[in-house]
Design a protein around this motif. Structure first.
Motif, PDB file in Angstrom:
ATOM      1  N   MET A 163      37.444  58.553  50.743  1.00 57.89           N
ATOM      2  CA  MET A 163      38.191  58.213  49.534  1.00 57.89           C
ATOM      3  C   MET A 163      38.937  56.877  49.612  1.00 57.89           C
ATOM      4  SD  MET A 163      37.546  60.495  47.198  1.00 57.89           S
ATOM      5  CE  MET A 163      38.879  60.692  46.025  1.00 57.89           C
ATOM      6  N   HIS A 164      39.314  56.442  50.815  1.00 63.56           N
ATOM      7  CA  HIS A 164      39.940  55.121  50.918  1.00 63.56           C
ATOM      8  C   HIS A 164      38.931  54.040  50.508  1.00 63.56           C
ATOM      9  CE1 HIS A 164      43.483  56.791  52.652  1.00 63.56           C
ATOM     10  NE2 HIS A 164      42.911  57.144  53.790  1.00 63.56           N
ATOM     11  N   ALA A 165      37.695  54.197  50.955  1.00 61.29           N
ATOM     12  CA  ALA A 165      36.655  53.225  50.589  1.00 61.29           C
ATOM     13  C   ALA A 165      36.378  53.269  49.099  1.00 61.29           C
ATOM     14  CB  ALA A 165      35.378  53.519  51.382  1.00 61.29           C
ATOM     15  N   VAL A 166      36.363  54.465  48.537  1.00 61.62           N
ATOM     16  CA  VAL A 166      36.148  54.619  47.096  1.00 61.62           C
ATOM     17  C   VAL A 166      37.263  53.937  46.313  1.00 61.62           C
ATOM     18  CG1 VAL A 166      36.231  56.339  45.245  1.00 61.62           C
ATOM     19  CG2 VAL A 166      34.769  56.726  47.235  1.00 61.62           C
ATOM     20  N   THR A 167      38.496  54.143  46.763  1.00 61.54           N
ATOM     21  CA  THR A 167      39.641  53.515  46.103  1.00 61.54           C
ATOM     22  C   THR A 167      39.484  52.000  46.072  1.00 61.54           C
ATOM     23  OG1 THR A 167      41.096  55.313  46.800  1.00 61.54           O
ATOM     24  CG2 THR A 167      42.149  53.234  46.190  1.00 61.54           C
ATOM     25  N   ALA A 168      39.052  51.442  47.198  1.00 58.02           N
ATOM     26  CA  ALA A 168      38.887  49.988  47.296  1.00 58.02           C
ATOM     27  C   ALA A 168      37.741  49.470  46.435  1.00 58.02           C
ATOM     28  CB  ALA A 168      38.656  49.599  48.751  1.00 58.02           C
ATOM     29  N   LEU A 169      36.652  50.235  46.365  1.00 57.28           N
ATOM     30  CA  LEU A 169      35.454  49.763  45.662  1.00 57.28           C
ATOM     31  C   LEU A 169      35.525  50.001  44.161  1.00 57.28           C
ATOM     32  CD1 LEU A 169      32.606  48.519  45.949  1.00 57.28           C
ATOM     33  CD2 LEU A 169      31.738  50.867  46.090  1.00 57.28           C
ATOM     34  N   SER A 170      35.545  51.263  43.749  1.00 56.75           N
ATOM     35  CA  SER A 170      35.496  51.555  42.317  1.00 56.75           C
ATOM     36  C   SER A 170      36.876  51.750  41.695  1.00 56.75           C
ATOM     37  CB  SER A 170      34.637  52.796  42.062  1.00 56.75           C
ATOM     38  OG  SER A 170      35.131  53.916  42.781  1.00 56.75           O
ATOM     39  N   GLY A 171      37.843  52.255  42.479  1.00 59.90           N
ATOM     40  CA  GLY A 171      39.183  52.412  41.933  1.00 59.90           C
ATOM     41  C   GLY A 171      39.791  51.074  41.543  1.00 59.90           C
ATOM     42  N   SER A 172      39.692  50.103  42.442  1.00 66.86           N
ATOM     43  CA  SER A 172      40.198  48.751  42.171  1.00 66.86           C
ATOM     44  C   SER A 172      39.146  47.868  41.515  1.00 66.86           C
ATOM     45  CB  SER A 172      40.649  48.096  43.486  1.00 66.86           C
ATOM     46  OG  SER A 172      41.680  48.836  44.101  1.00 66.86           O
ATOM     47  N   GLY A 173      37.910  48.351  41.459  1.00 64.76           N
ATOM     48  CA  GLY A 173      36.779  47.533  41.020  1.00 64.76           C
ATOM     49  C   GLY A 173      36.932  46.805  39.697  1.00 64.76           C
ATOM     50  N   PRO A 174      37.465  47.454  38.634  1.00 69.08           N
ATOM     51  CA  PRO A 174      37.603  46.719  37.376  1.00 69.08           C
ATOM     52  C   PRO A 174      38.405  45.423  37.523  1.00 69.08           C
ATOM     53  CG  PRO A 174      37.869  49.042  36.967  1.00 69.08           C
ATOM     54  CD  PRO A 174      37.800  48.884  38.467  1.00 69.08           C
ATOM     55  N   ALA A 175      39.432  45.433  38.383  1.00 74.69           N
ATOM     56  CA  ALA A 175      40.239  44.223  38.564  1.00 74.69           C
ATOM     57  C   ALA A 175      39.416  43.083  39.146  1.00 74.69           C
ATOM     58  CB  ALA A 175      41.437  44.516  39.466  1.00 74.69           C
ATOM     59  N   TYR A 176      38.468  43.402  40.042  1.00 75.22           N
ATOM     60  CA  TYR A 176      37.620  42.349  40.611  1.00 75.22           C
ATOM     61  C   TYR A 176      36.749  41.723  39.521  1.00 75.22           C
ATOM     62  CZ  TYR A 176      38.620  45.316  44.719  1.00 75.22           C
ATOM     63  OH  TYR A 176      39.222  46.089  45.677  1.00 75.22           O
ATOM     64  N   ILE A 177      36.210  42.563  38.651  1.00 75.34           N
ATOM     65  CA  ILE A 177      35.367  42.053  37.568  1.00 75.34           C
ATOM     66  C   ILE A 177      36.188  41.198  36.609  1.00 75.34           C
ATOM     67  CG2 ILE A 177      33.799  42.680  35.695  1.00 75.34           C
ATOM     68  CD1 ILE A 177      32.831  43.373  38.569  1.00 75.34           C
ATOM     69  N   TYR A 178      37.409  41.627  36.303  1.00 71.94           N
ATOM     70  CA  TYR A 178      38.266  40.827  35.425  1.00 71.94           C
ATOM     71  C   TYR A 178      38.612  39.495  36.092  1.00 71.94           C
ATOM     72  CZ  TYR A 178      38.906  45.462  33.319  1.00 71.94           C
ATOM     73  OH  TYR A 178      38.698  46.704  32.757  1.00 71.94           O
ATOM     74  N   PHE A 179      38.808  39.521  37.397  1.00 71.35           N
ATOM     75  CA  PHE A 179      39.134  38.300  38.139  1.00 71.35           C
ATOM     76  C   PHE A 179      37.968  37.303  38.061  1.00 71.35           C
ATOM     77  CE2 PHE A 179      39.557  35.950  42.237  1.00 71.35           C
ATOM     78  CZ  PHE A 179      40.833  35.442  42.055  1.00 71.35           C
ATOM     79  N   VAL A 180      36.751  37.803  38.254  1.00 74.54           N
ATOM     80  CA  VAL A 180      35.564  36.947  38.150  1.00 74.54           C
ATOM     81  C   VAL A 180      35.425  36.419  36.720  1.00 74.54           C
ATOM     82  CG1 VAL A 180      33.038  36.938  38.239  1.00 74.54           C
ATOM     83  CG2 VAL A 180      34.344  38.017  40.078  1.00 74.54           C
ATOM     84  N   THR A 181      35.705  37.284  35.748  1.00 73.16           N
ATOM     85  CA  THR A 181      35.613  36.858  34.354  1.00 73.16           C
ATOM     86  C   THR A 181      36.599  35.733  34.056  1.00 73.16           C
ATOM     87  OG1 THR A 181      34.924  39.085  33.704  1.00 73.16           O
ATOM     88  CG2 THR A 181      35.721  37.643  31.951  1.00 73.16           C
ATOM     89  N   GLU A 182      37.810  35.840  34.593  1.00 70.76           N
ATOM     90  CA  GLU A 182      38.787  34.761  34.428  1.00 70.76           C
ATOM     91  C   GLU A 182      38.250  33.449  35.003  1.00 70.76           C
ATOM     92  OE1 GLU A 182      43.131  35.942  35.130  1.00 70.76           O
ATOM     93  OE2 GLU A 182      42.022  37.564  36.093  1.00 70.76           O
ATOM     94  N   ALA A 183      37.580  33.520  36.156  1.00 73.64           N
ATOM     95  CA  ALA A 183      37.014  32.314  36.768  1.00 73.64           C
ATOM     96  C   ALA A 183      35.909  31.731  35.892  1.00 73.64           C
ATOM     97  CB  ALA A 183      36.473  32.643  38.162  1.00 73.64           C
TER      98      ALA A 183
END
Length: 279
Positions: A163-183
Motif C-alpha cells: 500500500m505504500h507503493a500504491v499511495t506513491a503511484l496512484s494515490g499521488s498520481g493525479p498530482a504528477y499528471i497536473y504537474f506535467v500539464t503545467e509544464a
C-alpha cells in the motif's frame, strides 16, 4: 446504509462527491465531522446535502461504516477519541496515507477493517482505488465496500505491504499528471501559442494518449516509437527530456513519495505501539 466520515479534507470531499453524484449507488446516509474546521463542514453540507455529526455517541449507534479521513499527524488522537464510541458491528474504513492494518487493528480491536487508497479523481468517478483488509471483514461487507469504490472508479485488492507503493503511484498520481500539464502549458506559452487553444490541444492530447494505451493494449514504448521518426521533431524533444533526466526524475519522485508514506506510518506506529519502539 449509514456512513460516518471523520475528516473533511480533500480526499473525504472527493469520495463524498463521487458517491453523491454516482448513478450506480442507492441513496446513502452520509455524515461528516472533523477536528476543528467548521467552515469545511458547512461547505460540504451545502454542496452535497449531507448531515453534520454533532453528537458522536448518538450518531454512531446506528452507523454501519466509519471512514477515517484525517491527516496522519492527527490519527493517534482521533483514534483514541473514536474507538470507545464505536459499536462492535461497525466496519472501519481508512483512507489515511501510511497507516497500515497492524496499527489500525491495534487502534480498533475487534472491528473489521478495510484500508483504502483512492485518489481525488473520485470526484468525477475516475479514481484508481486499491484496498487491503483484515481477515475479519465478512464477504458481504467487503463486496459492499468494493461496490462503493467501483461506483467512483476502478478497484484492485492488494497485500497490505504494497500500500505504500500504491499511495506513491496512484494515490499521488493525479498530482504528477497536473504537474506535467503545467509544464506543457508553460512550454506552449514559451513557443508562442495562444493560451486557450494551447490548453485545448494539451487536454485532447492527454486524453488521446490515455485512450490509445487503454484501447490498443500496446506497450507505452511501442506507441512512443511509432510517433518517433528518426531525425524528426519528436526524437529531438525526447532526447532533450532524457538528457535533462526527466524519466529518472519521475522514478525518483515516486520512490520519494513511497518512502514518505512508509515514514508517516512508522511515526504513528512508534507512538501507538510502545513495545515496538523499545525493541
Amino acid at each position: 446504509m449509514k456512513i460516518v466520515f471523520f475528516g473533511a479534507g480533500a480526499m473525504a470531499e472527493a469520495i463524498i462527491s463521487g458517491w453523491v453524484n454516482s448513478p450506480k449507488l442507492p441513496p446513502l446516509s452520509l455524515y461528516v465531522t472533523n477536528k476543528s474546521d467548521d467552515q469545511a463542514l458547512t461547505d460540504l453540507q451545502t454542496k452535497y446535502k449531507i448531515e453534520l455529526m454533532k453528537d458522536h455517541p448518538t450518531c454512531l449507534e446506528d452507523a454501519d461504516y466509519v471512514v477515517l479521513a484525517m491527516k496522519p499527524k492527527d490519527a493517534q488522537q482521533a483514534f483514541q477519541a473514536i474507538q470507545p464510541l464505536l459499536p462492535k458491528h461497525v466496519t472501519v474504513l481508512s483512507v489515511i496515507a501510511g497507516i497500515d492494518l497492524e496499527v489500525l487493528t491495534h487502534a480498533f480491536p475487534g472491528h473489521p477493517i478495510v484500508r483504502i487508497m483512492p485518489n481525488t479523481s473520485a470526484t468525477i468517478g475516475k479514481s484508481a482505488t486499491v484496498m487491503s483488509h483484515t481477515p475479519t471483514v465478512i464477504e458481504s461487507n467487503l463486496h459492499f465496500v468494493k461496490a462503493l469504490f467501483e461506483a467512483i472508479g476502478t478497484v484492485e485488492v492488494m497485500k497490505d505491504d504494497q500500500m505504500h507503493a500504491v499511495t506513491a503511484l496512484s494515490g499521488s498520481g493525479p498530482a504528477y499528471i497536473y504537474f506535467v500539464t503545467e509544464a506543457l502549458q508553460r512550454a506552449a506559452q514559451k513557443i508562442g501559442l495562444p493560451q486557450e487553444q494551447a490548453n485545448a490541444l494539451i487536454l485532447q492530447t492527454l486524453d488521446g494518449a490515455v485512450a490509445m494505451l487503454k484501447e490498443t493494449n500496446e506497450k507505452p514504448a511501442t506507441l512512443r516509437k511509432r510517433v518517433t521518426s528518426p531525425g524528426g521533431t519528436t526524437e529531438a524533444g525526447l532526447k532533450q527530456m532524457k538528457d535533462l533526466g526527466l524519466d529518472t526524475a519521475i522514478v525518483k519522485g515516486i520512490e520519494a513519495a513511497c518512502t514518505q508514506s512508509a515514514h508517516l506510518g512508522e511515526v504513528v506506529k512508534d507512538s501507538m505501539l510502545p513495545s515496538r519502539s523499545s525493541l
